[in-house]
Design an enzyme around this catalytic site. Structure first.
Site, PDB file in Angstrom:
ATOM      1  CG  ASP A 131      43.587  38.734  82.936  1.00 29.94           C
ATOM      2  OD1 ASP A 131      43.850  38.178  81.857  1.00 29.94           O
ATOM      3  OD2 ASP A 131      43.355  39.952  83.044  1.00 29.94           O
ATOM      4  CD  GLU A 178      47.122  36.691  80.153  1.00 28.31           C
ATOM      5  OE1 GLU A 178      46.992  37.007  78.966  1.00 28.31           O
ATOM      6  OE2 GLU A 178      46.744  37.421  81.081  1.00 28.31           O
TER       7      GLU A 178
END
Length: 733
Positions: free
Chosen positions: A413, A466
């Site tokens: 993330d 990401e």
């Protein structure tokens, strides 16, 4: 009676300030009047009396202080001996324990060396709480890092949460503390009590390496054995590397475990890992998904953080059951040939007092300087990637999930926030690197080390970034200067495509470049195409509600969008609920609107996703060359007036191809001419306007291509192009 300790040492044991309790407590050889003797000392604040039990003989210890320090000198013994302590408490019944200070260090020199170097990639094997049997005594071995602490103790129900009872041994060079506590076993709650350099009131911290935690709002760690689960996924594990190769179909169902489905009438109504697996796996198997991606399942205190603000990196959250329950979830997926990807969050961590922040009274895991150590947007702390403790902790954590829980992929993330020191910061709010630049050199080195380590230890595991910027080489090997990820989320494609599809079809002709721009860079990385949870929250509307027009057009637009995603180069990811057309935005506090599947249009959308997944698996042209320019060829990108684009997708065998035609207006086009590679009969593999999916059923059932150059191709077809729909055609063999 003359005691063997000075008043200063007695007081330091009593108040818990002594820096090396193992040098005082337990059994020690001393000299008295020039003669060697053994002295046994115990500190038990709850005791009225303490008796040593040696070979069934009892020897009462003398009280040295009113706070619970006892000792006895053995004058005629020259050798050390095993003993237990019989304790008569001030309140309650007499009991017998084995003294924790009987035992020597259990940490190997090799572990200490690797930890000190910052190269311990399986630190979870000795850090944290591990149940052992030593000299016939069962108990738990505790190890924690706290370099700046002046004292660290294990506290729990087993010692009345008194930090003076089980003070740990310190390895000063590595900043590690250790103790083996007999009789502590499965289910016992514990924390570390840490005295800081400032001698403030001691901190009470959860174990950073705990494998199980108390259900929020509780914050204690729990001793748990995670080694006994019997796996049944040998077939999957053996074939995983082949199934997750770049040339294989990968279709990912992203989900939040706490809100996929809930128990009716219960608070909070969570399904546990086992219950979810039993319902989810048949559902995903039927829809044809190859993978499930879980939003973070590590322990976190705050439900609305969705798991992205973590306090227990090694503990599957107790909201959904035990570590073994999560093993069952993964195992069940694997038995159905479904891979499991978890969201992993090394970019930041929660500030909660029991967590990693200021762990030993200093910035152990985070930067002390808030310009480096705080994410103001998220109210979290940023890891200090230059510290050996942090590298050991995070890389070990990644390896841990692959090792102990058989996870197949890690989606990292917020990678962009790690790469740039000025991420979401104004001028004067960040500190340049040593070269004066904005790149976070330590974080870049860490990400490369993470990817190299995961791929070395588990060659079949895939990693996803990401990453929302134009950073080059995210999914390129580290040896060529890349970050080493297998895939990068294509945030540019996602943003451009949604911006385009949300426009009224009347105006789309002015923005066709938003639809086609992604093919300029589509093969610069190995991409995943995500329509994730972030696109259906915070007033962004659900995927269905984003679409323009009346209800018919909304469904048609969404079917077209999904067909376009599967036809575009890249692997596919869709957030839960989007597969059947959730009207409302996603909320972590309630279940998906499963009742919508009572309606045919929602059933049709779900069936479209099922068929797209099936087609993606069946047709090599749709997955084999996702990251290679040889797998894609434009037919026509210039018909902006009609908002129609067409292209070819090819497999490794260039003669194995499909033709894709996409119409982004509600106009039906009859006899629309499209160039194709060769003449002959073509079959319709997919028509998103089919009545089976809730469409108008426009289109041709039979398609014949004639020789004659068109759009740079050697042959052409004249077909009916359905409204707001996509077609996938293939030559008949």
């Amino acid at each position: 009676m003359n005691f063997t300790l000075s008043k200063k040492i007695i007081d330091s044991i009593s108040d818990g300030s002594h820096g090396d309790p193992f040098s005082v407590l337990g059994l020690h050889e001393i000299k008295i009047d020039g003669k060697s003797k053994l002295v046994l000392r115990a500190f038990r604040p709850e005791a009225k009396s303490v008796t040593a039990v040696v070979n069934k003989k009892k020897y009462e210890l003398e009280p040295v202080s009113s706070d619970g320090l006892f000792e006895r000198v053995f004058s005629r013994r020259k050798n050390r001996f095993e003993y237990d302590l019989e304790i008569v408490p001030h309140k309650g019944k007499k009991f017998t324990v084995t003294d924790a200070y009987r035992f020597k260090s259990l940490i190997s020199d090799f572990d200490l060396q690797l930890w000190g170097e910052g190269n311990h990639h399986q630190a979870y094997e000795f850090m944290g709480a591990h149940q052992w049997e030593i000299e016939g005594v069962k108990g738990t071995h505790f190890v924690v890092t706290a370099p700046s602490a002046t004292r660290v103790s294990v506290i729990g129900e087993f010692n009345g949460w008194d930090g003076r009872v089980h003070r740990m041994r310190k390895f000063h060079d590595q900043g590690i503390w250790e103790i083996f506590i007999p009789h502590v076993t499965d289910g016992d709650h514990y924390k570390y009590e840490i005295k800081t350099p400032a001698q403030d009131p001691p901190l009470k911290k959860a174990d950073p390496f705990a494998t199980y935690s108390e259900l929020r709002p509780g914050t204690a760690s729990i001793v748990t054995n995670i080694e006994d689960y019997k796996w049944n996924d040998k077939k999957w594990m053996k074939s995983r590397q082949d199934k997750q190769a770049f040339d294989q179909p990968i279709s990912i169902y992203e989900m939040h475990l706490g809100s996929w489905r809930r128990k009716v009438g219960e608070d909070p109504g969570f399904l546990n890992f086992r219950e979810t697996a039993d319902q989810l796996v048949p559902y995903l198997k039927d829809l044809g998904y190859t993978h499930v991606e879980l939003m973070p399942i590590a322990e976190h205190p705050y439900d609305p953080s969705w798991g992205y603000q973590i306090t227990g990196y090694f503990a599957p959250t107790s909201r959904f059951g035990t570590p073994e329950d999560f093993m069952y979830f993964v195992d069940k997926c694997h038995q159905a040939d479904i891979g499991v990807i978890i969201d992993w969050v090394p970019a930041h961590f929660a500030k909660d007092d029991h967590g990693l922040r200021r762990f030993d009274g200093t910035g152990l895991f985070e930067h002390d300087d808030p310009r480096k150590g705080e994410h103001k947007d998220w109210g979290t702390c940023i890891f200090n990637y230059g510290r050996t403790e942090v590298r050991n902790f995070l890389i070990s954590n990644a390896i841990y999930w692959c090792d102990k829980f058989h996870v197949d992929g890690l989606r990292v993330d917020a990678v962009a926030s790690m790469l740039y020191l000025d991420y979401s910061r104004d001028e004067g709010e960040w500190v340049p690197n040593k070269y004066g630049g904005r790149e976070n050199i330590e974080a870049i080195d860490f990400l490369r080390a993470f990817n190299d380590s995961v791929h070395h230890h588990f060659p079949g595991v895939i990693t996803f970034a990401e990453e929302s910027t134009s950073w080059g080489g995210v999914s390129r090997p580290t040896e060529t200067g890349g970050l080493g990820f297998d895939f990068k989320w294509n945030m540019g494609w996602m943003n451009d495509t949604l911006t385009y599809i949300e426009k009224d079809p009347l105006f789309r002709k002015y923005h066709q470049d938003q639809l086609t721009f992604s093919l300029i860079y589509a093969f610069s990385e190995q991409f995943t195409l995500p329509f994730s949870h972030d696109e259906v929250v915070h007033m962004k509307q659900s995927m269905l509600s984003k679409m323009p027009g009346d209800d018919w057009q909304k469904f048609a637009n969404l079917r077209l969008l999904y067909l376009y995603m599967y036809a575009h180069p890249g692997k596919n990811l869709l957030f839960m609920g989007s597969e059947f057309g959730q009207w409302s935005e996603w909320s972590e506090s309630r279940s998906l609107d499963w009742h919508l599947l009572e309606w045919e249009k929602h059933q049709g959308l779900q069936l479209l996703l099922k068929d797209l997944n099936g087609l993606n698996k069946k047709e090599n042209a749709l997955h084999e060359l996702d990251s290679d320019w040889r797998g894609f060829e434009w037919i026509d990108v210039s018909d902006a007036d009609n908002s129609i684009i067409s292209f070819i997708r090819r497999a490794k065998n260039p003669e194995d191809f499909v033709v894709v035609i996409l119409n982004f207006t509600p106009t039906v086009h009859y006899g629309y001419k499209v160039g194709v590679p060769h003449a002959g009969e073509y079959e319709v593999l997919m028509n998103s306007d089919s009545e089976f999916y809730g469409g108008s059923n426009a289109g041709d059932s039979e398609i014949h291509a004639e020789w004659g150059e068109w759009h740079g191709q050697k042959a052409n077809i004249a077909i009916t192009v359905p409204p707001l729909a996509g077609l996938i055609l293939k030559p008949k063999s």
